[in-house]
Scaffold this active site. Structure first.
Site, PDB file in Angstrom:
ATOM      1  N   LEU A  45      49.549  72.142 -19.745  1.00  0.00           N
ATOM      2  CA  LEU A  45      48.082  72.005 -19.425  1.00  0.00           C
ATOM      3  C   LEU A  45      47.113  72.667 -21.153  1.00  0.00           C
ATOM      4  O   LEU A  45      47.833  72.623 -21.905  1.00  0.00           O
ATOM      5  CB  LEU A  45      47.324  72.667 -18.484  1.00  0.00           C
ATOM      6  CG  LEU A  45      47.999  72.563 -17.190  1.00  0.00           C
ATOM      7  CD1 LEU A  45      47.546  74.019 -16.503  1.00  0.00           C
ATOM      8  CD2 LEU A  45      46.867  71.268 -16.971  1.00  0.00           C
ATOM      9  N   PRO A  46      45.854  71.869 -21.208  1.00  0.00           N
ATOM     10  CA  PRO A  46      45.104  71.990 -22.288  1.00  0.00           C
ATOM     11  C   PRO A  46      45.061  73.433 -23.288  1.00  0.00           C
ATOM     12  O   PRO A  46      45.111  73.504 -24.464  1.00  0.00           O
ATOM     13  CB  PRO A  46      43.837  71.930 -22.426  1.00  0.00           C
ATOM     14  CG  PRO A  46      44.116  70.579 -21.542  1.00  0.00           C
ATOM     15  CD  PRO A  46      44.840  70.973 -20.250  1.00  0.00           C
ATOM     16  N   THR A  78      51.109  75.094 -24.726  1.00  0.00           N
ATOM     17  CA  THR A  78      50.715  75.415 -25.348  1.00  0.00           C
ATOM     18  C   THR A  78      49.874  77.432 -25.285  1.00  0.00           C
ATOM     19  O   THR A  78      47.973  76.446 -25.298  1.00  0.00           O
ATOM     20  CB  THR A  78      50.636  75.786 -27.276  1.00  0.00           C
ATOM     21  OG1 THR A  78      51.308  74.348 -27.394  1.00  0.00           O
ATOM     22  CG2 THR A  78      49.956  76.375 -28.001  1.00  0.00           C
ATOM     23  N   LYS A 135      56.439  79.888 -31.260  1.00  0.00           N
ATOM     24  CA  LYS A 135      55.439  78.546 -31.306  1.00  0.00           C
ATOM     25  C   LYS A 135      54.028  78.316 -32.281  1.00  0.00           C
ATOM     26  O   LYS A 135      54.141  77.700 -32.784  1.00  0.00           O
ATOM     27  CB  LYS A 135      54.569  77.995 -29.508  1.00  0.00           C
ATOM     28  CG  LYS A 135      53.809  77.073 -29.386  1.00  0.00           C
ATOM     29  CD  LYS A 135      54.865  75.751 -30.052  1.00  0.00           C
ATOM     30  CE  LYS A 135      53.489  74.848 -30.254  1.00  0.00           C
ATOM     31  NZ  LYS A 135      54.053  73.649 -30.778  1.00  0.00           N
ATOM     32  N   LYS A 167      43.474  74.544 -32.626  1.00  0.00           N
ATOM     33  CA  LYS A 167      43.927  75.633 -31.588  1.00  0.00           C
ATOM     34  C   LYS A 167      44.521  76.376 -31.686  1.00  0.00           C
ATOM     35  O   LYS A 167      44.970  77.795 -31.846  1.00  0.00           O
ATOM     36  CB  LYS A 167      43.819  75.043 -30.656  1.00  0.00           C
ATOM     37  CG  LYS A 167      44.442  75.580 -29.312  1.00  0.00           C
ATOM     38  CD  LYS A 167      45.193  74.750 -28.152  1.00  0.00           C
ATOM     39  CE  LYS A 167      45.931  75.385 -27.474  1.00  0.00           C
ATOM     40  NZ  LYS A 167      46.719  74.499 -26.229  1.00  0.00           N
TER      41      LYS A 167
HETATM   42  P1  NAD Z   1      46.162  66.468 -23.234  1.00  0.00           P
HETATM   43  O1  NAD Z   1      44.575  66.272 -23.410  1.00  0.00           O
HETATM   44  O2  NAD Z   1      46.430  65.057 -23.520  1.00  0.00           O
HETATM   45  O3  NAD Z   1      46.474  66.734 -21.382  1.00  0.00           O
HETATM   46  C1  NAD Z   1      46.204  68.120 -20.758  1.00  0.00           C
HETATM   47  C2  NAD Z   1      46.061  67.381 -19.172  1.00  0.00           C
HETATM   48  O4  NAD Z   1      45.532  67.985 -18.357  1.00  0.00           O
HETATM   49  C3  NAD Z   1      44.846  65.791 -18.954  1.00  0.00           C
HETATM   50  O5  NAD Z   1      45.048  64.517 -18.491  1.00  0.00           O
HETATM   51  C4  NAD Z   1      44.121  66.772 -18.261  1.00  0.00           C
HETATM   52  O6  NAD Z   1      43.008  65.861 -17.846  1.00  0.00           O
HETATM   53  C5  NAD Z   1      44.862  67.529 -17.605  1.00  0.00           C
HETATM   54  N1  NAD Z   1      43.787  68.834 -16.996  1.00  0.00           N
HETATM   55  C6  NAD Z   1      43.030  69.828 -17.511  1.00  0.00           C
HETATM   56  N2  NAD Z   1      42.588  70.757 -16.955  1.00  0.00           N
HETATM   57  C7  NAD Z   1      43.728  70.324 -15.635  1.00  0.00           C
HETATM   58  C8  NAD Z   1      43.907  70.803 -14.161  1.00  0.00           C
HETATM   59  N3  NAD Z   1      43.282  71.917 -13.690  1.00  0.00           N
HETATM   60  N4  NAD Z   1      44.549  70.835 -13.383  1.00  0.00           N
HETATM   61  C9  NAD Z   1      45.257  69.388 -13.613  1.00  0.00           C
HETATM   62  N5  NAD Z   1      45.107  69.049 -14.780  1.00  0.00           N
HETATM   63  C10 NAD Z   1      44.228  69.662 -15.484  1.00  0.00           C
HETATM   64  O7  NAD Z   1      46.569  67.358 -23.931  1.00  0.00           O
HETATM   65  P2  NAD Z   1      48.267  67.395 -24.462  1.00  0.00           P
HETATM   66  O8  NAD Z   1      48.594  66.894 -26.072  1.00  0.00           O
HETATM   67  O9  NAD Z   1      49.162  66.719 -23.657  1.00  0.00           O
HETATM   68  O10 NAD Z   1      49.182  68.821 -24.493  1.00  0.00           O
HETATM   69  C11 NAD Z   1      48.812  69.340 -23.457  1.00  0.00           C
HETATM   70  C12 NAD Z   1      49.118  70.856 -23.978  1.00  0.00           C
HETATM   71  O11 NAD Z   1      50.767  70.839 -24.877  1.00  0.00           O
HETATM   72  C13 NAD Z   1      48.344  71.218 -24.648  1.00  0.00           C
HETATM   73  O12 NAD Z   1      48.567  73.424 -24.264  1.00  0.00           O
HETATM   74  C14 NAD Z   1      49.131  71.604 -25.977  1.00  0.00           C
HETATM   75  O13 NAD Z   1      48.893  72.526 -27.626  1.00  0.00           O
HETATM   76  C15 NAD Z   1      50.503  71.493 -26.360  1.00  0.00           C
HETATM   77  N6  NAD Z   1      50.865  70.584 -27.347  1.00  0.00           N
HETATM   78  C16 NAD Z   1      50.681  69.570 -27.845  1.00  0.00           C
HETATM   79  C17 NAD Z   1      51.080  68.643 -28.520  1.00  0.00           C
HETATM   80  C18 NAD Z   1      50.931  67.028 -28.811  1.00  0.00           C
HETATM   81  O14 NAD Z   1      50.985  66.857 -29.896  1.00  0.00           O
HETATM   82  N7  NAD Z   1      50.010  66.697 -28.371  1.00  0.00           N
HETATM   83  C19 NAD Z   1      52.441  69.662 -29.248  1.00  0.00           C
HETATM   84  C20 NAD Z   1      52.734  70.345 -28.690  1.00  0.00           C
HETATM   85  C21 NAD Z   1      52.719  70.437 -27.797  1.00  0.00           C
END
Ligand code: NAD
Length: 301
Positions: free
Chosen positions: A67-68, A98, A173, A248
């Protein structure tokens, strides 16, 4: 096909491909996301779409969230309607988002109070590694729970590290990404100084890589356009790891430093530089984090 069910909540850029990899490996994947488009994509990849997270989680052997941020993670797990009140007592809950260590500890303590196994397991590797199933997981929790989690983490990742107790994955992390930001900024600064003094950025990068300035940014992710073909710098900084996500993580680092009285002068400076870069043009937030090189000089069109 195995007979285990994973509830996967949060099917975004990272969670979507991770859930699909579990389905491909034979798990029944009960998938949920607030976004219908994300849910459809997971369905096409072999997951079972659910219309709410509780229904997805109640029969699951493993619950994985991606999740975000920490506020959303707490909202999803805690409270009267939170997932911890519906999951099976013998389920293993894994949060891969994260978040701040405090968020993980709060969810971990609530899980423990209900006798539910929980680990935090944030990832490194980005969307390419999520798709390829080669993420690195930094786990916080008991050895027993981390061992148990390997049944699903091994499908999604290539490296599983045990950092310590619940919350330790989040700390690892944050430390890693703070260091990544610092060496990306340092690398950008050095290359731009060389260019301004007449050096070819590729020649300078080759020299520094084989000298004492060598680091991951130079080796795998050169920030200057044209030095490496396959990195975001050579495609107008599209894709990759967004400035907004790096910001973030750096804000989490500053918060963690304050909470622990740790001294992070370079981490704080990195946070401020990314923040200024983002404020200079909101569009920078959706560019790869290596675009910070533009703060130190022009780059070729
Ligand atoms: P993203 O925004 O693409 O995906 C998050 C998803 O969560 C979205 O599809 C959103 O609709 C969903 N969501 C939000 N609230 C919700 C809820 N209450 N119930 C169900 N679904 C819900 O983000 P991402 O890039 O996939 O990142 C996700 C996590 O991974 C974050 O914490 C980010 O910091 C971490 N991360 C991302 C990366 C990267 O390169 N993108 C790398 C390492 C870690």
């Amino acid at each position: 096909m195995n007979n285990k069910t994973v509830a996967f909540i949060g099917l975004g850029n990272m969670g979507g491909p991770m859930a699909v990899n579990l389905a491909k490996a034979g798990f029944t994947v009960n998938a949920f996301d607030l976004s219908p488009a994300a849910l459809d994509a997971a369905k096409s990849g072999g997951c079972e779409p659910f219309t709410d997270s509780s229904a997805a989680a109640k029969s699951a052997d493993y619950v994985v969230t991606m999740l975000p941020n920490g506020q959303i993670v707490e909202a999803v797990y805690l409270g009267e309607n939170g997932l911890l009140s519906v999951v099976k007592p013998d389920a293993l809950v894994i949060d891969c988002s994260t978040v701040a260590p405090e968020n993980s500890k709060k969810v971990g303590e609530a899980a423990e109070a209900k006798g539910i196994a929980f680990i935090d397991a944030p990832v490194s590797g980005g969307t390419a590694a999520a798709g390829a199933g080669t993420l690195s997981f930094m786990c916080g929790g008991s050895s027993e729970n981390v061992e148990r989690a390997k049944a699903v983490l091994d499908v999604m990742g290539a490296n599983i590290f045990h950092a310590g107790a619940v919350g330790a994955g989040a700390v690892a992390k944050i430390c890693n990404n703070m260091l990544l930001a610092i060496h990306m900024i340092g690398t950008s600064e050095a290359i731009q100084m060389g260019v301004k003094n007449g050096l070819d950025p590729k020649v300078l990068s080759d020299i520094m890589l084989k000298s004492s300035g060598g680091n991951w940014s130079l080796e795998k992710y050169n920030p200057y356009p044209g030095v490496m073909e396959t990195v975001p710098a050579s495609r107008n900084y599209e894709g990759g790891f967004f400035v907004d996500l790096m910001l973030k993580d750096l804000n989490l680092a500053v918060d963690a430093a304050k909470a622990s009285s740790a001294t992070i002068p370079l981490g704080g400076l990195a946070r401020n530089l990314y923040s200024l870069f983002r404020e200079g043009d909101a569009a920078n937030g959706r560019k790869d984090f290596s675009s910070i090189v533009k703060m130190f000089g022009q780059i070729p069109e």
